[in-house]
Design a protein around this motif. Structure first.
Motif: not given
Length: 239
Positions: A12-13, A18-23, A27-30, A59-61
């Protein structure tokens, strides 16, 4: 906290951030150098992610994972204490019960579970309106859910949607509707009730003593509340 619950919380976290960053998941996986399928499984709570993978995702976010500990179910104790400090009318208003009940006025049902406990004064957390519905009224209930734009809870995906609305279909009896969330206990006959009144309105509820015997979730919360009463009473006496 069970490992299953922890996996769900982690998923959930990741999804919320991810949604907050509109990814998108892709995109997050990349960005994190993991597969999209892995991100999807983690967010659904189907996979316990390794610490390195979690760290890469956060870290990606531009985030970092922190770890804390607390007594088992301490969040429930804190919630109960918070509710106990608030007037019951305020607790009822915060749930928006009347809005849902007005729509169910012509439908045979009674209030049960944690909702019934709260209406009888117990400061227990309530996530949704809990009602008892007869199996013979299940088709009528389904039609009501359809009219109310209902969506069935899908425990596998951890979200609403993807299941048939009908109570006869396998799955948790929990729906999201345009009027609010509803949990239903399906039964052959409606249980005996008493009436409680708040703000000039009457509510037909299952009595507390019956809830403890027949509703596991509500019963556990009631026992937890009484235990906290005894604990706080003992502290006050020793002070």
């Amino acid at each position: 906290m069970s490992s299953t619950r922890l996996v769900t919380l982690l998923g959930t976290a990741v999804r919320q951030q991810r949604h907050l960053r509109e990814l998108s998941q892709r995109q997050l996986a990349t960005l994190a150098d993991v597969s999209q399928a892995a991100v999807a499984r983690i967010e659904r709570g189907e996979r316990a992610p390794s610490i390195p993978v979690l760290e890469r995702l956060f870290v990606a976010m531009d985030l970092q994972l922190t770890v804390g500990v607390e007594p088992l179910d301490a969040h429930l104790d804190a919630r109960i204490d918070d509710l106990a400090a608030r007037p019951i009318d305020e607790r009822i208003d915060a749930l928006g019960l009347d809005r849902v009940l007005d729509q169910l006025a012509d439908f045979p049902q009674v209030i049960t579970g944690s909702t019934a406990a709260l209406l009888q004064g117990a400061p227990v957390p309530v996530e949704a309106l809990e009602i008892a519905v007869r199996w013979q009224d299940s088709k009528r209930f389904t039609r009501w859910l359809e009219a109310a734009c209902g969506q069935r809870w899908n425990a596998r995906w951890g979200e609403f949607g993807g299941l048939w609305l009908e109570p006869e279909e396998p799955g948790e009896h929990r729906w999201s509707t345009r009027y609010g969330e509803i949990r239903a206990t399906m039964c052959d006959a409606l249980p005996e009730t008493i009436e409680v009144r708040h703000g000039g309105r009457g509510y037909r509820v299952v009595p507390l003593v019956e809830l403890e015997l027949t509703e596991p979730r509500a019963g556990e919360l009631l026992r937890r509340y009484r235990k906290r009463q005894l604990t706080s009473g003992g502290r006050a006496s020793s002070g």
